[in-house]
Scaffold this active site. Structure first.
Site, PDB file in Angstrom:
ATOM      1  CE  LYS B  79      -2.924  -6.266   2.536  1.00 13.42           C
ATOM      2  NZ  LYS B  79      -3.273  -6.942   1.263  1.00 13.42           N
ATOM      3  CB  SER B 154      -1.271  -5.114  -1.656  1.00  7.82           C
ATOM      4  OG  SER B 154      -2.232  -6.041  -1.211  1.00  7.82           O
ATOM      5  CB  SER B 178      -2.437  -8.864  -2.572  1.00 11.10           C
ATOM      6  OG  SER B 178      -2.359  -7.754  -3.417  1.00 11.10           O
TER       7      SER B 178
END
Lengths: 99, 486, 482
Positions: B79, B154, B178
């Site tokens: 990420k 997210s 997330s």
């Protein structure tokens, strides 16, 4: 609890954000909705509850006092400053600071 | 043999060790897929072809030399919230569009040391603030199951990359759901570890007391492999916990007969969509067949978790994001006329709307006169929420429920009503407030979109969670469903 | 109207740790700009603080030295504001749960022999900020973050001081305590000890406190004294002309000798304090406190007592000598080596400190070591040289001409105690001063004592100061009275 566009402006000032006149009204409306959601907390009695900052109620381990000195301090600094927007003589430049 | 991109981490590792596959081969395969398809899904912000191939070659050389390691030569994606030395790290923000970190996050360093091959950095909601990936400065990620729907957020880029077979696995971070919510919406497996299990050093902070990194994979077994590498105490993160890391793969095959699974009545009340409820019930029935015992429990303060979270997380964020001031790195506005102008324009231009909104909420909640009513109150509520879980875990081993209230929604569907979006995290947020580990597993389909089952474990009981999840995946095939046809 | 001055001080003391409070960067003074600012100090995204154990130990020792409660649970909070020398956009400090609680520090008052207890509200740990350099970089300021993250204790007093003299005495005592403990170098010229003064006035006899102003960043004893004076005068003028004192932060301008309002601090700041989520509470157990208590060095108060008892020094001499640990140590080494505390005290407070002041040196930079000074004093004691010659030798020692013995030898300064030689010199003087001899002999015996001084002076002159003054007196008296 509601929030006025004036309060938004003050808070934005603290956070160094600019919210323009019309925007402030819109932002106040949305933040007002968030605060309304948040206000659901007020219904519960927490008078005898200790605030919890860390979910494990853990305590801190401290670090031994050892300084790490880079072999070539100037080179190390210059490498770290490659990503800086404005530097001169190893200093970060900002518009004049007035006391 | 199935296509290379359908192999799990465990399968790739086994083939690499048997020298039936080279790291370069699998890495190149993924790089090719990314080159062809990333524009469809927008799940990567940066792709590191060269770095990946040289890491792959190094891994192949090591394997040839007899080296062995669960992640050696295995490709994956990070990420874009983890700092990667020499590789742009944006956190989904214009503010860091030009930011090339001079250091590796601990998670990055650990996985590198284990020989894993990073393909690139995945897209995300700006500063991890969002549940749909629509707040990314680099554009929304599309859900591989339906390009008109969101992947969740997210960690939407990571979830979509794994689902679209553009990475066999990825890392994510979870502050209020997330990892789990996008895992659920994209039909993959995601694990948020206990707070303190994985070092936060080098992970760009959203809400420090809630943030935790974890694996996003196709299977529970892969999650265990990744967690083995990611976990552990870090002297650079004084909130990381110094508890030995077990081998999470060692106990995957244990039977779960007698495992007590608690079903909070608050998660199954009439607000839960009936179709979603039936999917979750069906998944629970599978666990029951494996010998698990379902127990009704209560988490009476559940409803307070979203309100408490939307004070604590923005408050911490408002302070954590103060360092973005245009002085030492990152975006700086053009020709600031004075210091005030430098700060205000840099931050106003560099942050997106949702980030600014949360900074304002947080700053307001901390400001003089409101601290007690908001921040202190939220910290007290947080303790009540934790106590609910502590009481529940006296009766059960694992708590189960839906991961999200509904499957993936359409882009723009929640408008820009922040509250509607915040309620997307209603089942995941309490876990972060309490600091517990939790997983989301693919558990069915609704209108051709995946549905997630959430399992919550006791503190540091990731082994038990992974064991239950793996057992569930031995009798179900939801995790093997793929949106990819090639 | 008679006005009473009320002063409270906030003293910032830099702790002499190797590394910074939350990072491994060196905390040493004087490095090239930004070469002691690592990724944590630069607040790079993702970096985290890890607190320094030694900073806590230092703060606890300070707490023990002032009889304070030690915070068993100590919590760091974030003080949020934007400033270029503050890389994170917040200062990590302590508010609700500081490491050091209520304590007190004794200071001498203007009444000789009387002491006064100044109450300490608390002392907390925090990080220092960097520095803004205002030299002109094309209208820009340059930021050096070397100092950012240097550990500080901020010592907050109650408004218990009533004059600038008391404020200075307090500050000197804080300086003495922290340097005795070895937790700070106390070097004010490098900013190791800085102070903000909260100053207000009220009519004499009034109990309610007047509105105070905070004078920022006072970094020398002289400036503190002058700043308080001009600020008190300003407040008196304001009140006596019917005005009001505004609660504000003011900066002391040493060039103009005035205080002025700091506009940048004027906008009502709301610091939005909250517990730092990156730093968990620090629990201090009794064992740690006991271990630190066991290694506490002798404190100024204790040394003062001991010097008076052990060396029979006056309270005044003892207080001067114990004001700085380095001077006390210098004195004690000198006294131990030469065996004469009174002479050692006189020399340390007299010639030595005179020389150091004149050349703007501190005692660590003294050209004469305690051992060397002791040797010099020993030579006075064993009559090798007179006190007067000793001063000449001392000057030479300061000029690095060698040890006392070397200089006495090289310059032939040894005292003349040979009675034959002295007699010859006495004869020479008597013979060349017939008028004075006649005057002496005509004088009443009680006036003669005074008149003999002339002859002693002349003999010493002839001997270039080397004649033993006792012998000179004796022989002169004998010859003149014959």
């Amino acid at each position: 609890m509601t929030i006025t566009p004036e309060q938004i402006a003050i808070t934005a000032g603290l956070a160094k954000l600019k919210i323009d006149g019309d925007d402030a009204i819109e932002v106040a409306k949305r933040i007002g909705a968030i605060l309304e959601l948040v206000d659901q907390m007020q219904a519960v009695d927490t008078s005898n509850v200790e605030p919890m900052a860390n979910s494990l109620d853990a305590v801190q381990r401290l670090r031994a006092d050892n300084a790490i000195r880079p072999e070539n301090p100037i080179e190390t600094r210059d490498a770290l400053q490659q990503i800086a927007p404005a530097i001169e003589e190893g200093l970060f430049l900002v518009p004049k600071v007035i006391d | 043999m199935k296509p290379l991109h359908e192999l799990t981490l465990a399968e790739i590792q086994s083939l690499l060790q048997q020298k039936q596959l080279s790291s370069r081969e699998i890495t190149q395969h993924y790089l090719d897929r990314i080159a062809q398809q990333n524009s469809t899904y927008n799940c990567y912000i940066s792709i590191d072809d060269q770095g990946a191939l040289s890491a792959a070659d190094a891994a192949d050389a090591a394997i040839a030399g007899g080296a062995n390691g669960a992640l050696l030569g295995v490709p994956f994606a990070h990420k874009d919230i983890f700092c990667t030395q020499g590789i742009k790290t944006t956190c989904g923000s214009k503010m860091l569009d030009n930011f090339i970190p001079p250091y590796d996050a601990t998670v990055v360093a650990k996985m590198k040391a284990d020989g894993a091959v990073m393909l690139g950095k995945t897209n995300m909601d700006e500063f991890a603030m969002g549940s749909s990936n629509e707040t990314s400065y680099f554009g929304a990620v599309k859900n591989p199951w339906d390009l008109d729907t969101v992947p969740g957020g997210s960690s939407g880029g990571s979830a979509a990359a794994v689902a679209a077979r553009l990475a066999p696995a990825a890392t994510g971070t979870d502050t209020g759901g997330s990892i789990r919510q996008p895992a659920a919406l994209c039909g993959i497996t995601g694990l948020k570890p206990t707070y303190g299990r994985v070092s936060r050093y080098g992970m760009i902070a959203f809400a420090s007391s809630l943030d935790q990194a974890g694996p996003m994979t196709r299977t529970a077994e892969d999650a265990a492999l990744l967690l083995n590498s990611m976990s552990g105490h870090d002297a650079k993160d004084s909130t990381s916990t110094d508890i030995a890391v077990p081998d999470y793969t060692a106990t995957l095959n244990q039977p779960i007969k007698g495992l007590k699974i608690g079903l909070p009545k608050e998660y199954f009340d009439d607000r839960l969509d009936t179709a979603m409820a039936s999917k979750v019930q069906a998944a629970l029935a599978e666990l029951e067949k494996l010998g698990a015992v379902l127990v009704d429990i209560e988490l009476p303060n559940s409803a307070l978790s979203v309100p408490a979270y939307y004070v604590i997380a923005p408050a911490e964020a408002s302070s954590n994001l103060s360092r973005f001031d245009g002085v030492r790195y990152g975006y700086r506005c053009e020709n600031p006329k004075d210091l005030e102008d430098l700060y205000t324009r840099t931050r106003t231009e560099g942050f997106g709307d949702e980030v600014k909104r949360r900074i304002l909420v947080g700053a307001y909640a901390l400001s003089a006169g409101y601290y007690d009513a908001y921040y202190r109150k939220a910290q007290q509520v947080r303790r009540l929420i934790k106590q609910d879980f502590v009481s529940a875990f006296e009766k059960v081993d694992i708590i189960a429920g839906p991961t999200s209230p509904s499957p993936a929604f359409k882009f723009g569907e929640k408008g820009d009503d922040p509250v509607a979006m915040y309620l997307e995290d209603i089942y995941t947020i309490a876990v972060n407030l309490a600091g517990l580990p939790a997983m989301s597993l693919p558990a069915g389909m609704m209108n051709n979109m995946p549905v997630g089952l959430q399992l919550v474990g006791n503190y540091f009981a990731e082994q038990q969670l992974l064991n239950a999840a793996h057992q569930f995946q031995t009798v179900t095939d939801w995790h093997q469903q793929s949106p990819v046809t090639d | 109207m008679q006005w009473e001055t009320v002063i409270g001080l906030e003293v910032h003391v830099q702790l002499a740790t190797q590394s910074k409070i939350f990072s491994g960067s060196s905390a040493a003074f004087g490095a090239a700009a930004n070469t002691q600012a690592d990724i944590v100090d630069l607040a790079l995204p993702g970096t985290l603080p890890v607190a320094n154990l030694q900073a806590f130990k230092s703060a606890i020792m300070f707490g023990l030295a002032i009889d304070a409660e030690i915070g068993k649970e100590s919590v760091f909070e974030r003080k949020n504001y934007f400033y270029p020398d503050l890389p994170k956009g917040y200062q990590t400090t302590q508010l609700e749960k500081p490491i050091v609680g209520l304590g007190h520090i004794a200071i001498p008052t203007e009444t000789e022999g009387e002491i006064k207890q100044v109450r300490i509200h608390h002392a907390h740990l925090e990080e220092d900020a960097g520095k803004s350099l205002h030299e002109d970089f094309h209208g820009m300021s340059g930021i050096d973050l070397n100092r950012a993250g240097t550990p500080l204790i901020e010592i907050v007093s109650e408004p218990d001081m009533r004059s600038s003299t008391e404020a200075i005495a307090f500050l000197k005592k804080v300086h003495a305590i922290v340097t005795y403990l070895g937790i700070s170098d106390g070097d004010m010229s490098q900013g190791s000890l800085r102070c903000d003064a909260n100053v207000s006035i009220r009519p004499m006899g009034e109990e309610t406190l007047g509105t105070r102003t905070e004078i920022k960043n006072l970094n020398s004893f002289r400036f503190i004294e002058r700043a308080i004076h001009v600020e008190v005068d300003r407040q008196i003028d304001l009140l006596e002309s019917g005005g009001e004192v505004k609660q504000e932060t003011r900066l002391y301008d040493s060039d103009k000798n005035e205080t002025r309002s700091m506009r940048s601090k004027e906008e009502a700041n709301d610091y939005r304090y909250f517990p730092c989520p990156d730093l968990l509470p620090v629990i201090i157990d009794d064992q740690t406190i006991d271990e630190l208590r066991a290694i506490m060095p002798e404190l100024p108060e204790q040394k003062l007592q001991r010097f008076q008892e052990q060396f029979s020094l006056s309270a005044y001499d003892a207080s001067i000598l114990t004001e700085q640990r380095s001077i006390a140590d210098f004195f004690e080494t000198t006294a131990d080596n030469c065996g004469d505390a009174k002479l050692s005290a006189n020399w340390v407070m007299g010639e030595l400190s005179g020389h150091l002041n004149k050349h703007d040196l501190n005692i660590e930079q003294s050209p004469v070591s305690a051992d060397q000074l002791a040797q010099l004093i020993s030579r006075i004691k064993d009559n090798t040289i007179s006190g007067k010659i000793a001063k000449q030798v001392f000057e030479a020692m300061c000029a690095n001409e060698g040890s006392a013995d070397d200089i006495i030898e090289a310059k032939g300064l040894k005292q003349v105690s040979d009675s034959g030689a002295i007699e010859a010199m006495v004869d020479e003087v008597i013979n060349s001063s017939p008028d004075q001899v006649a005057q002496y002999r005509a004088a009443e015996p009680d006036k003669r004592k005074k008149l003999i001084g002339f002859f002693v002076g002349q003999v010493m002159k002839v001997s270039k100061g080397q004649a033993n003054p006792g012998q000179v007196n004796q022989i002169l008296a004998k010859k003149l009275n014959d």
